[in-house]
Design a protein around this motif. Structure first.
Motif, mmCIF file in Angstrom:
data_model
loop_
_atom_site.group_PDB
_atom_site.id
_atom_site.type_symbol
_atom_site.label_atom_id
_atom_site.label_comp_id
_atom_site.label_asym_id
_atom_site.label_seq_id
_atom_site.Cartn_x
_atom_site.Cartn_y
_atom_site.Cartn_z
ATOM 1 N N SER A 120 0.822 -1.207 0.000
ATOM 2 C CA SER A 120 0.000 0.000 0.000
ATOM 3 C C SER A 120 0.858 1.261 0.000
ATOM 4 C CB SER A 120 -0.895 0.004 1.251
ATOM 5 O OG SER A 120 -1.394 1.285 1.531
ATOM 6 N N ARG A 121 0.598 2.106 -0.987
ATOM 7 C CA ARG A 121 1.318 3.386 -1.059
ATOM 8 C C ARG A 121 0.965 4.257 0.150
ATOM 9 N NH1 ARG A 121 3.635 5.343 -5.556
ATOM 10 N NH2 ARG A 121 2.705 7.401 -5.283
ATOM 11 N N PHE A 123 0.134 3.219 3.248
ATOM 12 C CA PHE A 123 0.875 2.722 4.402
ATOM 13 C C PHE A 123 2.351 3.079 4.273
ATOM 14 C CE2 PHE A 123 2.848 -0.979 6.776
ATOM 15 C CZ PHE A 123 2.552 -0.484 8.040
ATOM 16 N N ALA A 124 2.909 2.943 3.079
ATOM 17 C CA ALA A 124 4.318 3.287 2.850
ATOM 18 C C ALA A 124 4.568 4.778 3.100
ATOM 19 C CB ALA A 124 4.723 2.919 1.425
ATOM 20 N N ARG A 125 3.663 5.612 2.640
ATOM 21 C CA ARG A 125 3.811 7.061 2.848
ATOM 22 C C ARG A 125 3.752 7.398 4.337
ATOM 23 N NH1 ARG A 125 -0.346 9.012 -0.030
ATOM 24 N NH2 ARG A 125 0.852 9.098 -1.945
ATOM 25 N N ARG A 126 2.880 6.720 5.068
ATOM 26 C CA ARG A 126 2.789 6.946 6.515
ATOM 27 C C ARG A 126 4.063 6.489 7.223
ATOM 28 N NH1 ARG A 126 -3.541 5.243 7.409
ATOM 29 N NH2 ARG A 126 -4.381 7.276 6.857
ATOM 30 N N LEU A 127 4.597 5.331 6.821
ATOM 31 C CA LEU A 127 5.877 4.888 7.383
ATOM 32 C C LEU A 127 6.969 5.921 7.078
ATOM 33 C CD1 LEU A 127 5.904 1.067 6.499
ATOM 34 C CD2 LEU A 127 5.770 2.066 8.799
ATOM 35 N N ALA A 128 7.047 6.341 5.835
ATOM 36 C CA ALA A 128 8.075 7.299 5.414
ATOM 37 C C ALA A 128 7.981 8.614 6.186
ATOM 38 C CB ALA A 128 7.976 7.555 3.913
ATOM 39 N N SER A 129 6.767 8.985 6.596
ATOM 40 C CA SER A 129 6.582 10.251 7.332
ATOM 41 C C SER A 129 7.267 10.234 8.696
ATOM 42 C CB SER A 129 5.093 10.552 7.502
ATOM 43 O OG SER A 129 4.515 9.695 8.488
ATOM 44 N N LEU A 130 7.662 9.051 9.154
ATOM 45 C CA LEU A 130 8.285 8.927 10.473
ATOM 46 C C LEU A 130 9.773 9.254 10.461
ATOM 47 C CD1 LEU A 130 6.649 5.572 11.632
ATOM 48 C CD2 LEU A 130 5.922 7.912 12.202
ATOM 49 N N GLY A 131 10.382 9.343 9.292
ATOM 50 C CA GLY A 131 11.828 9.525 9.258
ATOM 51 C C GLY A 131 12.323 10.396 8.132
ATOM 52 N N ASP A 132 13.649 10.514 8.083
ATOM 53 C CA ASP A 132 14.316 11.321 7.063
ATOM 54 C C ASP A 132 14.926 10.471 5.960
ATOM 55 O OD1 ASP A 132 14.037 13.891 8.506
ATOM 56 O OD2 ASP A 132 15.351 12.908 9.966
ATOM 57 N N LEU A 133 15.220 9.217 6.275
ATOM 58 C CA LEU A 133 15.767 8.303 5.281
ATOM 59 C C LEU A 133 15.428 6.869 5.651
ATOM 60 C CD1 LEU A 133 19.428 7.431 5.744
ATOM 61 C CD2 LEU A 133 18.501 9.255 7.126
ATOM 62 N N TYR A 134 15.546 6.004 4.646
ATOM 63 C CA TYR A 134 15.206 4.598 4.799
ATOM 64 C C TYR A 134 16.434 3.761 4.483
ATOM 65 C CZ TYR A 134 13.332 0.046 3.299
ATOM 66 O OH TYR A 134 13.094 -1.290 3.126
ATOM 67 N N GLU A 150 9.360 -2.009 -0.734
ATOM 68 C CA GLU A 150 9.335 -1.434 -2.078
ATOM 69 C C GLU A 150 8.676 -0.061 -2.123
ATOM 70 O OE1 GLU A 150 8.117 -0.329 -5.916
ATOM 71 O OE2 GLU A 150 6.615 -1.186 -4.570
ATOM 72 N N ALA A 151 7.414 0.032 -1.735
ATOM 73 C CA ALA A 151 6.685 1.300 -1.892
ATOM 74 C C ALA A 151 7.308 2.444 -1.107
ATOM 75 C CB ALA A 151 5.221 1.119 -1.501
ATOM 76 N N ILE A 152 7.872 2.164 0.048
ATOM 77 C CA ILE A 152 8.455 3.220 0.884
ATOM 78 C C ILE A 152 9.566 3.983 0.167
ATOM 79 C CG2 ILE A 152 10.170 1.746 2.034
ATOM 80 C CD1 ILE A 152 9.492 3.307 4.642
ATOM 81 N N THR A 153 10.266 3.297 -0.738
ATOM 82 C CA THR A 153 11.392 3.935 -1.439
ATOM 83 C C THR A 153 10.943 5.033 -2.390
ATOM 84 O OG1 THR A 153 11.429 2.296 -3.231
ATOM 85 C CG2 THR A 153 12.775 1.823 -1.279
ATOM 86 N N GLN A 154 9.651 5.115 -2.655
ATOM 87 C CA GLN A 154 9.112 6.169 -3.514
ATOM 88 C C GLN A 154 8.902 7.482 -2.756
ATOM 89 O OE1 GLN A 154 5.586 4.580 -5.445
ATOM 90 N NE2 GLN A 154 6.566 2.574 -5.544
ATOM 91 N N PHE A 155 9.001 7.438 -1.439
ATOM 92 C CA PHE A 155 8.654 8.607 -0.632
ATOM 93 C C PHE A 155 9.791 9.161 0.225
ATOM 94 C CE2 PHE A 155 4.809 5.971 -1.105
ATOM 95 C CZ PHE A 155 4.043 6.862 -1.839
ATOM 96 N N ILE A 156 10.923 8.484 0.246
ATOM 97 C CA ILE A 156 11.987 8.872 1.168
ATOM 98 C C ILE A 156 13.334 8.422 0.587
ATOM 99 C CG2 ILE A 156 11.752 6.734 2.498
ATOM 100 C CD1 ILE A 156 12.178 8.344 5.065
ATOM 101 N N PRO A 157 14.400 9.197 0.781
ATOM 102 C CA PRO A 157 15.710 8.742 0.300
ATOM 103 C C PRO A 157 16.045 7.376 0.903
ATOM 104 C CG PRO A 157 15.822 11.029 1.022
ATOM 105 C CD PRO A 157 14.465 10.507 1.419
ATOM 106 N N SER A 158 16.563 6.474 0.071
ATOM 107 C CA SER A 158 16.734 5.082 0.476
ATOM 108 C C SER A 158 18.109 4.550 0.126
ATOM 109 C CB SER A 158 15.686 4.217 -0.235
ATOM 110 O OG SER A 158 14.395 4.732 -0.013
ATOM 111 N N MET A 159 18.587 3.616 0.944
ATOM 112 C CA MET A 159 19.884 2.994 0.692
ATOM 113 C C MET A 159 19.966 1.635 1.359
ATOM 114 S SD MET A 159 22.069 5.603 3.102
ATOM 115 C CE MET A 159 21.238 6.992 2.378
#
Length: 192
Positions: A120-121, A123-134, A150-159
């Motif tokens: 879910s985009r 749910f992923a967006r809500r998770l991403a809202s908790l931080g600055d990076l993934y 997967e979806a979380i990487t669309q909303f937050i810098p990821s590595m």
């Protein structure tokens, strides 16, 4: 793929990092290799000034378990308070992270939320809202199209975290530096 190990000094200072790990264990022992394997990444993030929000699943859809037992294990290993969030009330979690002196946080089993396995985009967006990076440090779930992978990487810098980097580089070495043809024998509970 971006690697956590390659970030610039000072980049993590005062940042909140969402760390995807694989604590999908039947027993919660501090000596288990999956638990031990992620500790260097957590240490790296803490040493570089980040707050760490740990995310994992545990169990399959019909036998979901809590990840709460990992909070006291992490507390013992890091000798610091670990705040556990037992549900996904995102406003409460965000306030709890921002208002706390703690540096390590643990979210409840991601699969308790229907949106996780549905990728879910929202749910992923809500998770991403908790931080600055993934940071993904969970090779064992990296093939899954789940919100926390997967979806979380669309909303937050990821590595990739230190463990994932090591595993990817080892697989690349085998593929690139082994004489061809060669045979790979894989094992594990889910080889089918």
């Amino acid at each position: 793929m971006k690697y956590l190990s390659k970030i610039k000094t000072g980049f993590l200072e005062n940042k909140t990092c969402l760390l995807r790990v694989d604590f999908n264990l039947e027993k919660t022992g501090a000596g288990h290799f999956r638990f031990q394997a992620v500790l260097p990444t957590i240490r790296f993030l803490l040493r570089n000034g980040a707050k760490v929000v740990i995310m994992s699943h545990r169990g399959r859809s019909k036998s979901l378990e809590t990840v709460k037992p990992f909070a006291p294990l992490l507390t013992r290993v890091f000798q610091r308070k670990v705040v556990f969030f037992p549900d996904f009330h995102f406003a409460k979690i965000k306030t709890g992270i921002e208002g706390s002196e703690a540096r390590i946080f643990l979210l409840e089993n991601l699969r308790h939320e229907k949106g996780e396995e549905e990728n879910s985009r929202l749910f992923a967006r809500r998770l991403a809202s908790l931080g600055d990076l993934y940071v993904n440090d969970a090779l064992g779930v990296s093939h899954r199209s789940h919100a926390s992978v997967e979806a979380i990487t669309q909303f937050i810098p990821s590595m990739a975290g230190l463990l994932l980097e090591k595993e990817v580089k080892n697989l690349e070495k085998i593929r690139q530096k082994t004489a061809h043809p060669f045979v790979v024998i894989l094992g594990g509970a889910k080889t089918s």
